[in-house]
Write a protein that holds these residues in place. Structure first.
Motif, PDB file in Angstrom:
ATOM      1  N   LEU A 137      20.313  49.282  63.651  1.00 39.20           N
ATOM      2  CA  LEU A 137      20.601  50.092  62.471  1.00 39.20           C
ATOM      3  C   LEU A 137      21.722  51.088  62.757  1.00 39.20           C
ATOM      4  O   LEU A 137      22.652  51.243  61.959  1.00 39.20           O
ATOM      5  CB  LEU A 137      19.336  50.821  62.028  1.00 39.20           C
ATOM      6  N   ASN A 138      21.675  51.741  63.901  1.00 40.17           N
ATOM      7  CA  ASN A 138      22.747  52.670  64.282  1.00 40.17           C
ATOM      8  C   ASN A 138      24.071  51.951  64.473  1.00 40.17           C
ATOM      9  O   ASN A 138      25.128  52.489  64.157  1.00 40.17           O
ATOM     10  CB  ASN A 138      22.378  53.432  65.554  1.00 40.17           C
ATOM     11  N   PHE A 139      24.017  50.730  64.995  1.00 39.63           N
ATOM     12  CA  PHE A 139      25.226  49.925  65.156  1.00 39.63           C
ATOM     13  C   PHE A 139      25.899  49.704  63.800  1.00 39.63           C
ATOM     14  O   PHE A 139      27.098  49.925  63.645  1.00 39.63           O
ATOM     15  CB  PHE A 139      24.877  48.594  65.824  1.00 39.63           C
ATOM     16  N   PHE A 140      25.130  49.306  62.793  1.00 40.57           N
ATOM     17  CA  PHE A 140      25.680  49.101  61.448  1.00 40.57           C
ATOM     18  C   PHE A 140      26.151  50.415  60.837  1.00 40.57           C
ATOM     19  O   PHE A 140      27.186  50.471  60.189  1.00 40.57           O
ATOM     20  CB  PHE A 140      24.652  48.419  60.542  1.00 40.57           C
ATOM     21  N   LYS A 141      25.382  51.466  61.046  1.00 49.54           N
ATOM     22  CA  LYS A 141      25.745  52.793  60.544  1.00 49.54           C
ATOM     23  C   LYS A 141      27.110  53.212  61.068  1.00 49.54           C
ATOM     24  O   LYS A 141      27.976  53.665  60.319  1.00 49.54           O
ATOM     25  CB  LYS A 141      24.684  53.808  60.959  1.00 49.54           C
ATOM     26  N   GLU A 142      27.315  53.066  62.361  1.00 56.02           N
ATOM     27  CA  GLU A 142      28.583  53.460  62.975  1.00 56.02           C
ATOM     28  C   GLU A 142      29.710  52.515  62.591  1.00 56.02           C
ATOM     29  O   GLU A 142      30.830  52.953  62.328  1.00 56.02           O
ATOM     30  CB  GLU A 142      28.415  53.548  64.486  1.00 56.02           C
ATOM     31  N   PHE A 143      29.441  51.213  62.545  1.00 54.44           N
ATOM     32  CA  PHE A 143      30.480  50.240  62.211  1.00 54.44           C
ATOM     33  C   PHE A 143      31.041  50.492  60.808  1.00 54.44           C
ATOM     34  O   PHE A 143      32.242  50.436  60.590  1.00 54.44           O
ATOM     35  CB  PHE A 143      29.932  48.808  62.309  1.00 54.44           C
ATOM     36  N   TYR A 144      30.155  50.777  59.859  1.00 54.56           N
ATOM     37  CA  TYR A 144      30.574  51.002  58.473  1.00 54.56           C
ATOM     38  C   TYR A 144      30.739  52.488  58.130  1.00 54.56           C
ATOM     39  O   TYR A 144      31.000  52.820  56.985  1.00 54.56           O
ATOM     40  CB  TYR A 144      29.576  50.353  57.510  1.00 54.56           C
ATOM     41  N   ASN A 145      30.571  53.360  59.104  1.00 53.97           N
ATOM     42  CA  ASN A 145      30.720  54.801  58.907  1.00 53.97           C
ATOM     43  C   ASN A 145      29.843  55.304  57.748  1.00 53.97           C
ATOM     44  O   ASN A 145      30.315  55.955  56.818  1.00 53.97           O
ATOM     45  CB  ASN A 145      32.191  55.162  58.681  1.00 53.97           C
ATOM     46  N   ILE A 146      28.559  54.984  57.824  1.00 54.73           N
ATOM     47  CA  ILE A 146      27.586  55.366  56.798  1.00 54.73           C
ATOM     48  C   ILE A 146      26.931  56.668  57.232  1.00 54.73           C
ATOM     49  O   ILE A 146      26.578  56.843  58.392  1.00 54.73           O
ATOM     50  CB  ILE A 146      26.518  54.265  56.634  1.00 54.73           C
ATOM     51  N   ASN A 147      26.734  57.582  56.280  1.00 54.44           N
ATOM     52  CA  ASN A 147      26.104  58.847  56.657  1.00 54.44           C
ATOM     53  C   ASN A 147      24.594  58.678  56.838  1.00 54.44           C
ATOM     54  O   ASN A 147      23.995  57.718  56.386  1.00 54.44           O
ATOM     55  CB  ASN A 147      26.444  59.982  55.688  1.00 54.44           C
ATOM     56  N   LYS A 148      24.002  59.642  57.517  1.00 52.58           N
ATOM     57  CA  LYS A 148      22.587  59.590  57.889  1.00 52.58           C
ATOM     58  C   LYS A 148      21.674  59.445  56.673  1.00 52.58           C
ATOM     59  O   LYS A 148      20.696  58.715  56.707  1.00 52.58           O
ATOM     60  CB  LYS A 148      22.228  60.852  58.669  1.00 52.58           C
ATOM     61  N   GLU A 149      21.986  60.143  55.586  1.00 48.72           N
ATOM     62  CA  GLU A 149      21.128  60.130  54.401  1.00 48.72           C
ATOM     63  C   GLU A 149      21.028  58.749  53.763  1.00 48.72           C
ATOM     64  O   GLU A 149      20.089  58.465  53.036  1.00 48.72           O
ATOM     65  CB  GLU A 149      21.640  61.130  53.358  1.00 48.72           C
ATOM     66  N   HIS A 150      22.004  57.887  54.030  1.00 44.39           N
ATOM     67  CA  HIS A 150      22.020  56.549  53.448  1.00 44.39           C
ATOM     68  C   HIS A 150      21.745  55.461  54.480  1.00 44.39           C
ATOM     69  O   HIS A 150      22.080  54.295  54.278  1.00 44.39           O
ATOM     70  CB  HIS A 150      23.354  56.304  52.747  1.00 44.39           C
ATOM     71  N   THR A 151      21.139  55.859  55.601  1.00 45.95           N
ATOM     72  CA  THR A 151      20.771  54.931  56.663  1.00 45.95           C
ATOM     73  C   THR A 151      19.268  55.058  56.874  1.00 45.95           C
ATOM     74  O   THR A 151      18.786  56.080  57.355  1.00 45.95           O
ATOM     75  CB  THR A 151      21.529  55.275  57.959  1.00 45.95           C
ATOM     76  N   VAL A 152      18.524  54.009  56.484  1.00 41.05           N
ATOM     77  CA  VAL A 152      17.063  54.085  56.468  1.00 41.05           C
ATOM     78  C   VAL A 152      16.479  52.924  57.276  1.00 41.05           C
ATOM     79  O   VAL A 152      16.877  51.777  57.101  1.00 41.05           O
ATOM     80  CB  VAL A 152      16.517  54.044  55.020  1.00 41.05           C
ATOM     81  N   GLY A 153      15.521  53.250  58.136  1.00 32.67           N
ATOM     82  CA  GLY A 153      14.816  52.249  58.919  1.00 32.67           C
ATOM     83  C   GLY A 153      13.326  52.294  58.628  1.00 32.67           C
ATOM     84  O   GLY A 153      12.736  53.369  58.561  1.00 32.67           O
TER      85      GLY A 153
END
Length: 111
Positions: A54-70
């Motif tokens: 999930l963090n890999f995708f978050k960083e790859f697409y530059n997604i902020n924490k509030e829109h990254t849910v596991g």
């Protein structure tokens, strides 16, 4: 010997809290399945374990924490040390039946 029959998972759905490491790997192979010009501003991963993928995708697409849910029904005590995404300790079915949020991409990478 345990015999597993379709639908015969007596422990499924129980929430688990452990001090062990429960990890997944970064899934580089999944990136090739997403069209290159796709705009991704939010991501949900069902069965996120420790959130490494999930963090890999978050960083790859530059997604902020509030829109990254596991989401996972197994919660390692180490997950609270990770402040890079929102972790929800639920089964996938419980989360999906009670959530109206929309996500640009939903990962089932290790389910």
């Amino acid at each position: 010997m345990n015999i597993y029959l379709p639908g015969n998972f007596p422990d499924y759905g129980k929430l688990v809290l452990e001090e062990t490491n429960y990890t997944v790997k970064k899934r580089y192979d999944l990136l090739s399945l997403i069209p290159k010009d796709t705009l991704i501003k939010s991501v949900l991963e069902l069965g996120c374990a420790d959130g490494k993928n999930l963090n890999f995708f978050k960083e790859f697409y530059n997604i902020n924490k509030e829109h990254t849910v596991g989401i996972d029904n197994f919660k390692s005590l180490n997950i609270d040390k990770n402040k890079k995404f929102k972790f929800i300790h639920k089964t996938a079915e419980n989360f999906l039946s009670n959530n109206k949020s929309k996500f640009d991409i939903i990962l089932f990478s290790d389910v």
